[in-house]
Design an enzyme around this catalytic site. Structure first.
Site, mmCIF file in Angstrom:
data_model
loop_
_atom_site.group_PDB
_atom_site.id
_atom_site.type_symbol
_atom_site.label_atom_id
_atom_site.label_comp_id
_atom_site.label_asym_id
_atom_site.label_seq_id
_atom_site.Cartn_x
_atom_site.Cartn_y
_atom_site.Cartn_z
ATOM 1 N N ASP A 112 -3.949 -14.310 6.759
ATOM 2 C CA ASP A 112 -5.266 -15.055 6.352
ATOM 3 C C ASP A 112 -5.655 -15.729 7.720
ATOM 4 O O ASP A 112 -5.100 -16.301 8.413
ATOM 5 C CB ASP A 112 -4.786 -16.124 5.744
ATOM 6 C CG ASP A 112 -5.948 -16.983 5.117
ATOM 7 O OD1 ASP A 112 -6.321 -18.021 5.942
ATOM 8 O OD2 ASP A 112 -6.356 -16.933 4.025
ATOM 9 N N GLY B 241 -33.288 -4.300 -2.181
ATOM 10 C CA GLY B 241 -32.733 -3.272 -3.268
ATOM 11 C C GLY B 241 -32.050 -1.967 -2.802
ATOM 12 O O GLY B 241 -30.954 -1.508 -3.321
ATOM 13 N N GLY C 101 0.767 -1.121 0.062
ATOM 14 C CA GLY C 101 -0.077 0.073 0.002
ATOM 15 C C GLY C 101 0.877 1.144 -0.013
ATOM 16 O O GLY C 101 1.706 1.360 1.030
ATOM 17 N N GLU D 135 -3.090 -8.804 6.844
ATOM 18 C CA GLU D 135 -2.401 -8.904 8.363
ATOM 19 C C GLU D 135 -2.541 -10.440 8.662
ATOM 20 O O GLU D 135 -2.783 -10.648 9.786
ATOM 21 C CB GLU D 135 -3.089 -7.979 9.334
ATOM 22 C CG GLU D 135 -2.945 -6.596 8.845
ATOM 23 C CD GLU D 135 -1.585 -6.053 9.261
ATOM 24 O OE1 GLU D 135 -0.931 -6.871 10.219
ATOM 25 O OE2 GLU D 135 -1.209 -5.409 8.509
#
Length: 672
Positions: A465, A440, A226, A463
């Site tokens: 699985d 909806g 990131g 961080e």
């Protein structure tokens, strides 16, 4: 102009999406917010006409303070800041626009100075302020939370906690004020959860007194990093450390990847990970290193040191201990993921429950239609996850307090791993149920639940699985269980309750108060004890047949996960009832009574939804049926209080959605 201004002005130019600064573009109708705020100012609950809300039976402000723990004024100040048009939600923007808008928003948050002295020395007050900020930002937009969490938490936290005091004092202030924008480079294309297996190499070169970093193969490229593709100038890089031909395992380094003008440094190649299912405000990148020289003093040396003449030393005797200490320092990432997950669940429940209180469907012939929340089936969809959210928030508060105190030990690893797995799973399931419960309307972006669900999905795998984390929990605590077995039943620590295993089996659940700690602890302990005993027997049988311990453990992976979940859910029950006991001691009986109902529903639902309780003999068929009945009974008991419960989360109207208020007026012809 301060440093943050200069940094972000440069970044906004580099991201080159001028459309994000164009406030003349059309925005979704936001009159519903003004209407809701006006009603609240007049002491009226902002619903369509005809909705009746029960009188609160507990102090909403006290409940919010219990949940949030600290920094209440700071949180509210951020909620006020988010009324700035920069933070208004936009939909269907391009990838470049979403990334640029995240930078624009980050600039306004950074300018508040909230991160000053949150990293250097990592004090309890600083950690609390950091967590409160990230949770508040996450309520506004998840990409923003992750973008900032990577820079301050993962990158800054690594430098602060894995660098020594001198390194932290030198670099942490520059990270706080965004003079050093960074990312966190641990995950590789070929290695994520298996951190020990990462392949990036850092070889110490004695003549130049530098570490030479290389990506030895394509699998070793750093991936999903990131901030790497555009914004980061530095990275906390994790690589295998080689000194004089000897590999000393994974170590962290502070590495420059870009110059301040945005150009990459020699030897560093960076690519874009591209569009994702969500979180597209974060510029995830991938990186390769070719003979990149890292200065000697950029090895983050709190746990290990390399002298200039090439002598390796460590504060720990073994590589495993050193590796464990390094990962314990990073448990804060899992704490933040857990907290952010609960924010998403609380928002979704606040929206869906308010909608269910006002939306009507079907009813007796010739009479008013029934409100959704008055259908038992609808209650069974939203009230159990509401109860579990309260339980998990109070449990997480114990973990946050431990993290803020700096208790970086085995228990923190177990708690943060297990809580992150179960809380993030709970949050995603809650988001899905809330989406469906709103029909909806739940599918419309402006009603927030759908976009939150898409963005939050990644929490199940970053961080750590979740399945691997539960296996790690079992691996960590199983040896403690086996010591009790090998000592002839002299169990200690967490498993001390097994000294009276026969008494545990004989306890009569039907004769106990289902809201009591004894009831919840009994059923959870029975399951944990049975599953750990089954695992011990299965492992013994497989090793006796010739399998290595590792292969035997892998063959039992499903049972290992079941045991890990059982252990974590028992921990949660213990910590939750510790909070209830504390409230009762303080005389907060109204809060304790309401929360005990939430705890009872949480326990009943946990047993009702998991067949493993029956499979392992933790409950009988009759007891399982009792739990199923209790789910409906406690939903009905909590039904009058659902509005005050979600209001205690403290989110103002503009952080919710149109369907949480007068959705009819919002969708009227006059507002086209």
């Amino acid at each position: 102009m301060n440093i943050s201004d200069a940094t972000f002005q440069r970044l906004e130019a580099e991201f080159n999406a001028p459309s994000v600064r164009n406030f003349t573009s059309a925005l979704p109708n936001r009159q519903w917010i003004a209407d809701a705020e006006a009603q609240k100012r007049n002491g009226v609950n902002p619903f369509p006409p005809g909705v009746v809300a029960s009188r609160p039976v507990f102090d909403i402000k006290k409940m919010r303070e219990l949940l949030d723990m600290n920094n209440f004024e700071l949180r509210d100040s951020f909620y006020e800041l988010f009324k700035n048009p920069v933070f208004f939600p936009r939909y269907n923007e391009s990838l470049a626009e979403q990334r640029a808008r995240t930078i624009q928003r980050w600039r306004l948050i950074a300018k508040t100075g909230v991160f000053h002295k949150t990293l250097q020395n990592f004090t309890a007050e600083g950690r609390q302020r950091y967590e409160a900020t990230l949770e508040s930002v996450g309520a506004m937009e998840h990409s923003m939370e992750i973008k900032m969490g990577v820079h301050y938490g993962l990158f800054g936290g690594t430098v602060s906690m894995m660098g020594d005091d001198e390194q932290s004092a030198k670099w942490a202030p520059m990270i706080e004020n965004c003079q050093m924008l960074g990312c966190f480079a641990m995950t590789e294309l070929g290695h994520g959860s298996n951190v020990k297996g990462i392949q990036t190499k850092a070889v110490y070169d004695i003549p130049s007194q530098t570490f030479i970093v290389n990506t030895p193969c394509e699998e070793a490229q750093k991936y999903w990093i990131g901030g790497a593709f555009q914004s980061a100038r530095w990275t906390a890089l994790f690589a295998q450390l080689y000194v004089q031909g000897v590999c000393h395992g994974v170590h962290p380094f502070l590495v420059r990847i870009r110059n301040e003008d945005g150009t990459t440094v020699p030897g560093v190649t960076i690519g874009d990970c591209g569009a994702k299912n969500g979180l597209n405000g974060v510029d995830n990148g991938r990186m390769w290193f070719s003979n990149v020289r890292v200065p000697h003093d950029h090895l983050l040396r709190r746990h290990s040191q390399v002298s200039r003449d090439g002598t390796f030393t460590s504060n720990f005797k073994s590589a495993d201990e050193r590796f464990g200490a390094s990962l314990a320092s990073l448990s804060g990432g899992r704490v933040s993921v857990s907290a952010g997950s609960l924010v998403q669940a609380k928002l979704a429940l606040s929206i869906a429950i308010r909608y269910g209180l006002s939306r009507k469907a079907f009813g007796p012939p010739g009479q008013e239609e029934t409100r959704l929340m008055d259908y038992p089936a609808y209650q069974a969809r939203l009230i159990p996850p509401l109860a579990t959210t309260f339980v998990m928030q109070l449990v997480l508060n114990h973990l946050k307090a431990k993290w803020e105190r700096g208790d970086l030990g085995r228990e923190l690893h177990v708690w943060s791993s297990g809580f992150k797995a179960l809380i993030s799973w709970h949050s995603l399931q809650t988001l899905q149920e809330a989406r469906e419960a709103c029909g909806g309307q739940g599918y419309k972006s402006e009603n927030r639940i759908g976009p939150m669900k898409t963005s939050h999905d990644v929490a199940l795998t970053y961080e750590g699985d979740n399945h691997v984390l539960l296996q790690a929990v079992t691996k960590t605590v199983f040896s403690e269980f086996m010591k009790g077995i090998q000592s002839g039943g002299n169990f200690r620590g967490h498993f001390a309750y097994l000294k009276d295993a026969e008494g545990l089996k004989k306890m009569n659940l039907s004769g106990m108060d289902p809201r009591s700690a004894a009831f919840a602890l009994t059923v959870m302990r029975r399951r944990e004890a049975a599953l750990f005993a089954m695992l011990a027997a299965d492992l013994q049988k497989r090793t006796a047949a010739g399998l290595t311990p590792l292969k035997a453990f892998n063959h039992c992976a499903v049972l290992v996960e079941d045991a890990g979940r059982a252990h974590v859910e028992l921990l949660m029950v213990e910590l939750f009832h510790h909070t209830l006991s504390d409230l009762q001691r303080r005389g907060e009986t109204e809060l304790a009574d309401m929360l005990s109902l939430c705890g009872a529903l949480h326990t009943a639902r946990t047993v009702d939804e998991q067949p493993v309780f029956l499979r392992c003999g933790a409950v009988s068929v009759a007891e399982a049926q009792m739990m199923h009945t209790n789910v409906g009974r406690f939903c009905g008991t909590l039904r009058p209080h659902v509005l005050t419960l979600v209001e205690s989360f403290g989110y103002p109207p503009h952080l919710l959605a149109p369907i949480a208020f007068d959705y009819v007026a919002h969708n009227s012809k006059g507002r086209l």
